[in-house]
Design a protein around this motif. Structure first.
Motif, mmCIF file in Angstrom:
data_model
loop_
_atom_site.group_PDB
_atom_site.id
_atom_site.type_symbol
_atom_site.label_atom_id
_atom_site.label_comp_id
_atom_site.label_asym_id
_atom_site.label_seq_id
_atom_site.Cartn_x
_atom_site.Cartn_y
_atom_site.Cartn_z
ATOM 1 N N VAL A 208 0.839 -1.199 0.000
ATOM 2 C CA VAL A 208 0.000 0.000 0.000
ATOM 3 C C VAL A 208 0.872 1.247 0.000
ATOM 4 O O VAL A 208 0.601 2.196 -0.742
ATOM 5 C CB VAL A 208 -0.955 -0.010 1.218
ATOM 6 N N GLU A 209 1.917 1.260 0.816
ATOM 7 C CA GLU A 209 2.807 2.416 0.853
ATOM 8 C C GLU A 209 3.454 2.658 -0.505
ATOM 9 O O GLU A 209 3.541 3.797 -0.974
ATOM 10 C CB GLU A 209 3.885 2.214 1.912
ATOM 11 N N ALA A 210 3.906 1.600 -1.152
ATOM 12 C CA ALA A 210 4.539 1.745 -2.461
ATOM 13 C C ALA A 210 3.533 2.273 -3.481
ATOM 14 O O ALA A 210 3.866 3.135 -4.302
ATOM 15 C CB ALA A 210 5.105 0.401 -2.927
ATOM 16 N N ARG A 211 2.315 1.805 -3.421
ATOM 17 C CA ARG A 211 1.289 2.258 -4.364
ATOM 18 C C ARG A 211 0.938 3.720 -4.146
ATOM 19 O O ARG A 211 0.785 4.487 -5.091
ATOM 20 C CB ARG A 211 0.039 1.387 -4.204
ATOM 21 N N VAL A 212 0.834 4.122 -2.875
ATOM 22 C CA VAL A 212 0.510 5.519 -2.559
ATOM 23 C C VAL A 212 1.634 6.435 -3.041
ATOM 24 O O VAL A 212 1.371 7.485 -3.643
ATOM 25 C CB VAL A 212 0.270 5.680 -1.040
ATOM 26 N N LYS A 213 2.870 6.038 -2.808
ATOM 27 C CA LYS A 213 4.013 6.857 -3.262
ATOM 28 C C LYS A 213 4.017 6.968 -4.784
ATOM 29 O O LYS A 213 4.230 8.043 -5.336
ATOM 30 C CB LYS A 213 5.324 6.250 -2.777
ATOM 31 N N ARG A 214 3.787 5.840 -5.460
ATOM 32 C CA ARG A 214 3.806 5.846 -6.927
ATOM 33 C C ARG A 214 2.694 6.734 -7.469
ATOM 34 O O ARG A 214 2.902 7.504 -8.412
ATOM 35 C CB ARG A 214 3.663 4.419 -7.452
ATOM 36 N N THR A 215 1.511 6.675 -6.872
ATOM 37 C CA THR A 215 0.392 7.487 -7.317
ATOM 38 C C THR A 215 0.681 8.961 -7.101
ATOM 39 O O THR A 215 0.390 9.797 -7.961
ATOM 40 C CB THR A 215 -0.897 7.079 -6.566
ATOM 41 N N ALA A 216 1.270 9.296 -5.953
ATOM 42 C CA ALA A 216 1.594 10.692 -5.660
ATOM 43 C C ALA A 216 2.618 11.228 -6.657
ATOM 44 O O ALA A 216 2.496 12.371 -7.129
ATOM 45 C CB ALA A 216 2.116 10.813 -4.235
ATOM 46 N N ILE A 217 3.605 10.431 -7.003
ATOM 47 C CA ILE A 217 4.627 10.860 -7.960
ATOM 48 C C ILE A 217 4.007 11.069 -9.337
ATOM 49 O O ILE A 217 4.306 12.052 -10.026
ATOM 50 C CB ILE A 217 5.778 9.827 -8.013
ATOM 51 N N GLU A 218 3.118 10.165 -9.746
ATOM 52 C CA GLU A 218 2.469 10.296 -11.052
ATOM 53 C C GLU A 218 1.589 11.544 -11.107
ATOM 54 O O GLU A 218 1.538 12.229 -12.121
ATOM 55 C CB GLU A 218 1.640 9.053 -11.357
ATOM 56 N N GLU A 219 0.901 11.850 -10.015
ATOM 57 C CA GLU A 219 0.039 13.031 -10.000
ATOM 58 C C GLU A 219 0.863 14.316 -10.048
ATOM 59 O O GLU A 219 0.486 15.283 -10.699
ATOM 60 C CB GLU A 219 -0.847 13.014 -8.751
ATOM 61 N N LYS A 220 2.008 14.335 -9.376
ATOM 62 C CA LYS A 220 2.870 15.520 -9.403
ATOM 63 C C LYS A 220 3.440 15.733 -10.798
ATOM 64 O O LYS A 220 3.587 16.860 -11.247
ATOM 65 C CB LYS A 220 4.017 15.372 -8.400
ATOM 66 N N ALA A 221 3.760 14.643 -11.476
ATOM 67 C CA ALA A 221 4.347 14.744 -12.805
ATOM 68 C C ALA A 221 3.284 15.093 -13.849
ATOM 69 O O ALA A 221 3.618 15.481 -14.967
ATOM 70 C CB ALA A 221 5.029 13.437 -13.180
ATOM 71 N N GLY A 222 2.030 14.953 -13.505
ATOM 72 C CA GLY A 222 0.972 15.269 -14.449
ATOM 73 C C GLY A 222 0.681 14.142 -15.412
ATOM 74 O O GLY A 222 -0.071 14.307 -16.362
ATOM 75 N N ASN A 223 1.282 13.014 -15.189
ATOM 76 C CA ASN A 223 1.036 11.851 -16.036
ATOM 77 C C ASN A 223 -0.001 10.965 -15.357
ATOM 78 O O ASN A 223 0.281 10.337 -14.348
ATOM 79 C CB ASN A 223 2.321 11.038 -16.240
ATOM 80 N N PRO A 224 -1.187 10.896 -15.920
ATOM 81 C CA PRO A 224 -2.184 10.023 -15.300
ATOM 82 C C PRO A 224 -1.780 8.565 -15.460
ATOM 83 O O PRO A 224 -1.065 8.198 -16.384
ATOM 84 C CB PRO A 224 -3.463 10.325 -16.074
ATOM 85 N N SER A 225 -2.236 7.772 -14.551
ATOM 86 C CA SER A 225 -1.928 6.347 -14.576
ATOM 87 C C SER A 225 -2.571 5.703 -15.800
ATOM 88 O O SER A 225 -3.709 6.014 -16.141
ATOM 89 C CB SER A 225 -2.456 5.688 -13.306
ATOM 90 N N PRO A 226 -1.864 4.829 -16.510
ATOM 91 C CA PRO A 226 -2.445 4.187 -17.693
ATOM 92 C C PRO A 226 -3.532 3.167 -17.314
ATOM 93 O O PRO A 226 -4.256 2.717 -18.182
ATOM 94 C CB PRO A 226 -1.258 3.480 -18.334
ATOM 95 N N ARG A 227 -3.639 2.827 -16.048
ATOM 96 C CA ARG A 227 -4.641 1.858 -15.630
ATOM 97 C C ARG A 227 -6.006 2.515 -15.494
ATOM 98 O O ARG A 227 -6.113 3.679 -15.153
ATOM 99 C CB ARG A 227 -4.245 1.258 -14.297
ATOM 100 N N LYS A 228 -7.042 1.731 -15.749
ATOM 101 C CA LYS A 228 -8.395 2.216 -15.560
ATOM 102 C C LYS A 228 -8.735 2.141 -14.080
ATOM 103 O O LYS A 228 -8.316 1.213 -13.388
ATOM 104 C CB LYS A 228 -9.404 1.352 -16.322
ATOM 105 N N PRO A 229 -9.496 3.093 -13.570
ATOM 106 C CA PRO A 229 -9.908 2.983 -12.170
ATOM 107 C C PRO A 229 -10.904 1.836 -11.991
ATOM 108 O O PRO A 229 -11.677 1.527 -12.885
ATOM 109 C CB PRO A 229 -10.579 4.318 -11.881
ATOM 110 N N VAL A 230 -10.840 1.203 -10.860
ATOM 111 C CA VAL A 230 -11.727 0.090 -10.574
ATOM 112 C C VAL A 230 -13.099 0.637 -10.244
ATOM 113 O O VAL A 230 -13.252 1.545 -9.447
ATOM 114 C CB VAL A 230 -11.185 -0.739 -9.383
ATOM 115 N N GLU A 231 -14.100 0.103 -10.909
ATOM 116 C CA GLU A 231 -15.464 0.593 -10.690
ATOM 117 C C GLU A 231 -16.205 -0.289 -9.751
ATOM 118 O O GLU A 231 -16.045 -1.427 -9.644
ATOM 119 C CB GLU A 231 -16.216 0.679 -12.013
#
Length: 60
Positions: free
Chosen positions: A37-60
């Motif tokens: 979870v920590e690794a995922r949160v860090k990765r998401t935060a870095i992607e949001e700062k860089a302005g690159n959205p995650s290529p994965r679709k959000p889980v519905e």
């Protein structure tokens, strides 16, 4: 005269398990999941700062 005879086998006696022994594996699993979870949160935060959205679709 019967061909087969059956013996009544008693079930094994149940030994009460100790609570601390049961908690240790759960704590290890929780720590393992926390690392993911920590690794995922860090990765998401870095992607949001860089302005690159995650290529994965959000889980519905």
């Amino acid at each position: 005269m019967p061909v087969f005879t059956f013996e009544k086998i008693t079930p094994p006696l149940s030994v009460p398990s100790s609570a601390p022994a049961a908690e240790k594996p759960r704590n290890v699993i929780v720590q393992f999941l926390d690392r993911f979870v920590e690794a995922r949160v860090k990765r998401t935060a870095i992607e949001e700062k860089a302005g690159n959205p995650s290529p994965r679709k959000p889980v519905e």
